[in-house]
Write an enzyme that holds these catalytic residues in place. Structure first.
Site, PDB file in Angstrom:
ATOM      1  N   GLY A 178       5.431   4.648   8.426  1.00 13.85           N
ATOM      2  CA  GLY A 178       6.050   5.744   7.679  1.00 13.85           C
ATOM      3  C   GLY A 178       5.015   6.751   7.220  1.00 13.85           C
ATOM      4  N   CYS A 179       5.427   7.584   6.272  1.00 16.55           N
ATOM      5  CA  CYS A 179       4.612   8.747   5.947  1.00 16.55           C
ATOM      6  C   CYS A 179       3.319   8.399   5.218  1.00 16.55           C
ATOM      7  CB  CYS A 179       5.435   9.758   5.158  1.00 16.55           C
ATOM      8  SG  CYS A 179       6.127   9.149   3.622  1.00 16.55           S
ATOM      9  N   ASP A 180       3.386   7.542   4.213  1.00 15.10           N
ATOM     10  CA  ASP A 180       2.175   7.246   3.451  1.00 15.10           C
ATOM     11  C   ASP A 180       1.128   6.520   4.299  1.00 15.10           C
ATOM     12  OD1 ASP A 180       2.864   8.484   1.052  1.00 15.10           O
ATOM     13  OD2 ASP A 180       3.816   6.704   0.240  1.00 15.10           O
TER      14      ASP A 180
END
Lengths: 356, 356, 356, 356
Positions: free
Chosen positions: C158-160
Site C-alpha cells: 500500500g501507500c505507506d
C-alpha cells in the site's frame, strides 16, 4: 463576582456537534451550571459513556457521564434543558418536561412550526402535541425577542434559516421587494451535517468538492416561508437551495430579490438594515462595498450582513454569514435562553471570532 | 502510431496555471509538439528561466526555457499559439501573430467581445484592433463549433462563463424561460485566481472561508450577456455573482430562471438538454434526481449538468460543474484547437476525472 | 494501433477507492479490457448495483454491474484479476483463482508476507494457504521486477510501505546507514482510510486537524521490516509512525537514519539514488536542495525523492512522495501487471500529475 | 468586577496574524486595555490605516489606527508592549523601550538567544545589544516561570519550538533519553508562515499538498538546542524538520528518542510527565493510548501531550499539539505577561478550543 446562584441546566444530545458546542459555551457562561448530560435514543452507544471518552480534549473540564434520558430525573435536576436531538425525538419529551416545570430550548425542527400540518407534510411524521407546538416560540431573537422573553419552549432555527432570515427580514418587513422573486442560495460547511458518519461527508468525498442538494424540496424551506409570510403579512413562497461547501464551519446565504422601487440605492438599504437591527448586538451591517466572509464569524455568535444593489437588474443582493454551530445552533440557543431568563442577551457568548 | 507530422505549437504565459495545464495536456496530445514557451511582460522574472525551475515536478518531461516573447521567432517556430496572459496583453501581440500566419487561441478576455466598446466599458482599456476582434470567435465549441472550425483566432471563455452558459443555453435557445429572471450564482476554487500571490488567496485566509465578490459588477457579466442575447435574439441582462470556494479546483454554477410554461417538468427539460447537447462529447446530462459535484469533473474536460424544476415556484434550477482549469481553461482551448485543425474534438483531452 | 487482442480482466472490490482508481486507469489502458466487476462479501449492499449508481460520473463509460464474486465465473471471463478488498478476504479466493489459471494482483495485506506466522501475529488471523503465500511476490517493481515478471500472484504494498521503502532501500542495500536508527514518519491523506464512513474521517473531524495513529503497533511495520531485512541481509527493526493529514490524496514519508560514514554528503547520496533507480521510470530523484511536495505526484504513478544530509547530526533525511491511490495502490498494481504480461512497465499509467 | 485599573498596553506589528490574535485576546483580558497599535517598518502601507480597514470584522470592537511606531509615544502611553514583527526589527526598538520603562514581550527571534553569536550565525545579522539580550528571558513559562516573573523583556518562542520543547523537556530534564537520538518531526498549519502573500502559501498551492522545508538548516533549531542543552546540562544537537500542512492552524510535533532504560513503559512516562507539568495549567497529558489531535487545541492556549513507548525499538514517541497562533504565539505572550504582572497565569486566555 457577586453572590448569585448558577442556574442548573441540562443538555440532551450531548455527543453531537450541537451538544459539544452547547457544553463548551455553557461552561464559560457566568450564570449557568451544567448538571446533566443526556444521550439520545437513536445513538444508544453513547449512553453511559463519560463525556470525556467521546471528546478526550474536554475530559479535564467536563466530569459528567452521558445518561439515557429519564424525564423525571432531568426535571428534578434542571431548571432548563437544551435538546440537541435528531428531528422527531424532542416532541416525545418536551410536553412532559414542560409539565414538570422545565424551560426547554429545542434545537431540532420539532417546535419551529406553529401549524403542525406543515411539519407533517415536510417531515412525514404525525404529531399530537398541537397546543404545545402552538405555544412554542421560533427562536430567532432578532425577530421575536419579546415573545421569547415570555416563552417556556423555544424552537430554535438552524444555520440556513438563521442566515437566510436575517438577510431577508428587513426587505420583507419594509415591503421593499417583490416577495416571490426572493431566491436564497445558501452555502454551508459540512459540520452542519452532524457527526454521524456518512460517505458524502467524508473528507475524501467532500473536500475539494461542491454540490447543491435538496433542490426544490429542502425541509428548511417551510420554516423560512412561515417567517417570511408573517413579515410580509401574506403567504410567500421562496426559492431555497442549500450547497455543501468543503469547509468545517460557516454559512453564507446569498439572497437575491427584485426591488419594488428601482430608485433605491445601496446606501438606502444599509440605512434601513442598520435601523432594523439597531438593538441587535449580534448583527453587524458591513460598510458599503464590504462583503462578509464566513471566516469573520467563525467562533463568534455574530452575523455579518453585506448589501449590494444592482441598478442594471433592479435587484438587491444581500449576503449574510454566521458560524453554523454558534449563531446557527448552540449560540443562538443560549441567546434565547439569556432572554428567557431576563439576562443580558450577550451573556456568556463569544463576540470575537477566531480568525484566521 | 502511423506516420504523421506533429504540429508545432507555442504557449505564451507558460508559468501560470493556464500555462502549466496547457503544457501538461499538450504533452499528451498525439498530434502536437510544444516547441516554444513564452513568458509575459508582466512577470519579467520568469523570462529566461527553464520551465523545470518553476515546476520542478515536470523538469523530467519539459526541457524548454521560458523566453521573452518575440513575435517573429514565435511565428517562425509555431503553427499555432496559445496565449494565457493577463487581460490586455494578448491584444498587443495577436494582430501581428495572425499576420505572420499563426493560428491563435487566446485564453484572456481580449477577444471574447465582438463589440470592443463593451470591452472598453468593462475593462477600462481603449482598443484599436476592431477588425481583428470582429473576426475572433468565442471559443465555446458547444455553441460555436462551426465558426471555430473556420477561425484563425479564438477568444476562449474562462471557467465561470463556460459553466454558466452551458447551463443556460438550452433554456434561452428554446425560449423556455423569462430571460430577465436568470440568476447565476457561481462558485469556484481559488486556482481561478491564478498563481500570483495575493493575501485573499492565501490558504490561511481562503481555507475554511467563503465569500462573494464582484457583486453586480463582475467582468464576466458582459460576455455572458453577449452570448445569452445572441441565443435569445434580443438584449438580455443577467445577474451574475461569483463566490470564492475553499478548494483548489472546480466550478459549480447554480442557475435560476422562471419558466414561461409552468407545466414543464424535470423530465421535459432533461430531454431538451440531451437533444441540445447530442453531438457534444464533453457535456453529460445527469439522470433525474442526480445533482453534479465539482469533484466529478476534476481532471477531465467534462461538464456535468443537473436539472431540477420547482413546481412550487415555477423555476428551473440548473447546476453545471466543470474543472476550472480544464474545461474552464486549458482543455477548452485545446478542444477549440482540435476543431480548428479538423481533428476529433476529443483528441488528447482527459475524459476521466481523478476522483476522489 | 496494430491488431491486437485486449486482455480481459476483472476487478473485485470495485466500489472502493482502490476499485474506482483501478477502473479509471484500466479504461485508458491500451491492452486491457475490463470484463468483470465484483463486490465483496463485507459490503453486500453494492452487489447487484450498476457501477454507475455508485459513481454517477462514470456511468457514461462503465456499463457493468457489480456482481457477488463467483470464482468460476471470474475465472471463465478473466485472464487476470485485481483484488481490492479488506484484509482477510483475498486469501479465501486466491488459491482457487490461481488453480483455475488466473493471474492475481492482490492489493490487500494477505499476500505481502512470505512467512504467514508474521501475518498471523500482526493481523490476528490463522492462515492455511502457506504454499500459495510463499509463491506470491511483493509487488514493488523497483525492487522485485524480475520476480514479478514470472509470478502468478502479486501482493501489492500500500501507500505507506511503498513511499517508505522507495526512500529507504538504496541506503539499506548499499549499507550506508545504521539500520536500527531508521525512523519513518509517514503522512498520508484521508483517502488512504477508504470510503467506508467513519467518524474520524469526516471532513468536519479530519479537516484542519492532524494526528498520529497506530504508534508503535501499525500493521504496515512488519512488511516494511521484511523488505528492509532482505535488503540489509539481516533482521531489522524500524520505527514507523503514520499520520493522518487533512487532504484527500498523497503520502509523504520523511525518513531519518544515521549514516555509517559521516563524510558522505548530499551529492553522494543523490548519485547513489540515481544509480539505484536508473532503470525505474516511475522514480524521480530531485535536484540538490529540492524537496518534493505530494501535490507533484497527485494523479500520476510517479514517486519523487528528495535527499538531504545533516552534517551536524550525521543523518540522512530522505523524503519520498507518491499519490496514495496510484503509485500507492491502483497504479502500482497495474505496473506489476504490465511486468507480469511482458509489456512496457509504463503502459497505460499517467506520467503527469494534475497539479495544482 | 471590583475597582481596578486596566493596564495600558500596545501592540506593534498589529496587522499580521500575531497582531490580530494578540488584539483579539487582549480585548477579552479583564486587566488590560489596548491603547496603542503600531505597524512595522517593513510594511509601511499599513501605517496610518485604521485597524478596521485591515480586519473589517473587528471594526466594531477596535477603534484604533495603526501608527508608525514612535518609541517616545509608545513609552508614554504603554506600560507594556507586545512586539510581533519580522525578525531583526525588535532589536532596533527594545533597548530604548526598556530604558523608557516599558515591559516588553517580543514574539520574534531577536531575544530568544542568550548568546548573540548563535543568533548571528543562524540569522546572518550583527547585533550590538548584548547586555539587553542577556537579560531577556525565554518565554516558555512551563520551564522558566520564575525568571519570567522578574523579567522586563521576554523573547517568546514560536509554535514549533514551543510544541517541541514541551514534548522533550521532561525526558531531557530527567535524563531518560540519549539526547543525540532526539528527532523532532514538526508539522504546522500555513498561518505560521504569516499573512504576507507568497506563492507557496496560496491555497491553490498548499492545499491538498504536503512538504518538508528547511531540512537540516531551519532557524528554529538553535533555540531548541539552547533549551535542550540547558535541561540536559551539556551541549546537545537535535534533528528538527518542519513540514507545511494543508490547514490553517495547529502544530503537531512528533518526537522520537531512544530511552536509556529499555525497561521503562508508557505508564512510567505518563507519570513522569504529569509530575513535571503538575503546576502547569496549560499542559494536558493524555490518558494511555490517547494521541492528541491539533484540532483539540485549536482556539485555546492548551498543549496536549500524548506518550507512547515502543518496546520493540526502545524508543519513546511523544506527540504534542498546540494552536500555533495561541500557545504558539499570542497566547503564550499573554501567559508570560500575566506572570510578569503577578497575575493568574490563566487570566484572559481561552481554555476551551473551538472544536470541531
Amino acid at each position: 463576582m457577586g453572590n448569585f446562584r448558577r442556574v442548573p441546566v441540562g443538555v440532551i444530545g450531548a455527543s453531537g456537534y450541537g451538544g459539544v458546542q452547547l457544553i463548551r459555551l455553557l461552561i464559560d457562561h457566568p450564570q449557568v451550571e451544567i448538571v446533566y448530560l443526556g444521550g439520545d435514543k437513536s445513538s444508544g452507544n453513547v449512553n453511559g459513556k463519560s463525556f470525556g471518552d467521546i471528546y478526550p480534549h474536554l475530559s479535564h473540564v467536563v466530569d459528567l457521564s452521558i445518561e439515557p434520558p429519564e424525564l423525571d430525573k432531568i426535571a428534578r435536576k434542571c431548571e432548563a434543558v437544551f435538546l440537541s436531538l435528531p428531528n422527531g425525538l424532542a416532541c416525545q419529551m418536551v410536553p412532559q418536561l414542560l409539565d414538570k416545570g422545565c424551560k426547554v430550548i429545542d434545537l431540532s425542527a420539532d417546535y419551529r412550526f406553529s401549524d403542525l400540518t406543515v411539519y407533517t407534510r415536510w417531515y412525514g411524521k404525525e404529531r399530537h402535541d398541537t397546543s404545545v407546538a402552538e405555544n412554542a416560540v421560533y427562536g430567532l431573537p432578532e425577530l421575536y425577542r419579546d415573545r421569547i422573553s415570555e416563552a417556556q419552549l423555544i424552537g430554535c432555527p438552524g444555520c440556513d434559516p438563521t442566515a437566510s432570515l436575517l438577510a431577508l427580514s428587513p426587505l420583507l418587513k419594509q415591503g421593499l421587494i417583490v416577495p416571490e422573486t426572493a431566491i436564497i442560495d445558501a452555502k454551508s460547511g459540512t459540520s452542519s451535517g452532524g457527526r454521524n458518519p456518512s460517505t458524502e461527508l467524508l473528507l475524501a468525498e467532500a473536500d475539494n468538492s461542491l454540490t447543491a442538494y435538496g433542490i426544490a424540496h429542502h425541509r428548511h424551506t417551510p420554516e423560512i416561508e412561515q417567517v417570511c409570510s408573517e413579515l410580509a403579512r401574506h403567504e410567500i413562497t421562496v426559492q431555497f437551495t442549500p450547497h455543501l461547501i468543503p469547509m468545517v464551519r460557516g454559512v453564507l446565504a446569498t439572497v437575491y430579490a427584485r426591488l419594488r422601487d428601482p430608485g433605491l440605492v445601496r446606501d438606502d438599504l444599509i440605512t434601513i438594515y442598520r435601523a432594523f437591527y439597531r438593538n441587535c448586538p449580534w448583527v453587524n451591517i458591513c460598510e458599503p462595498g464590504i462583503y462578509p466572509q464566513t471566516k469573520w464569524a467563525g467562533g463568534s455568535n455574530l452575523c455579518y450582513i453585506g448589501i449590494e444593489v444592482d441598478s442594471r437588474t433592479g435587484r438587491a443582493i444581500v449576503m449574510s454569514v454566521i458560524d453554523n454551530l454558534i449563531k446557527g445552533k448552540a449560540g443562538q440557543a443560549i441567546q434565547c435562553f439569556n432572554i428567557m431568563m431576563g439576562w443580558e442577551e450577550t451573556q456568556g457568548l463569544p463576540k470575537l471570532g477566531f480568525y484566521p
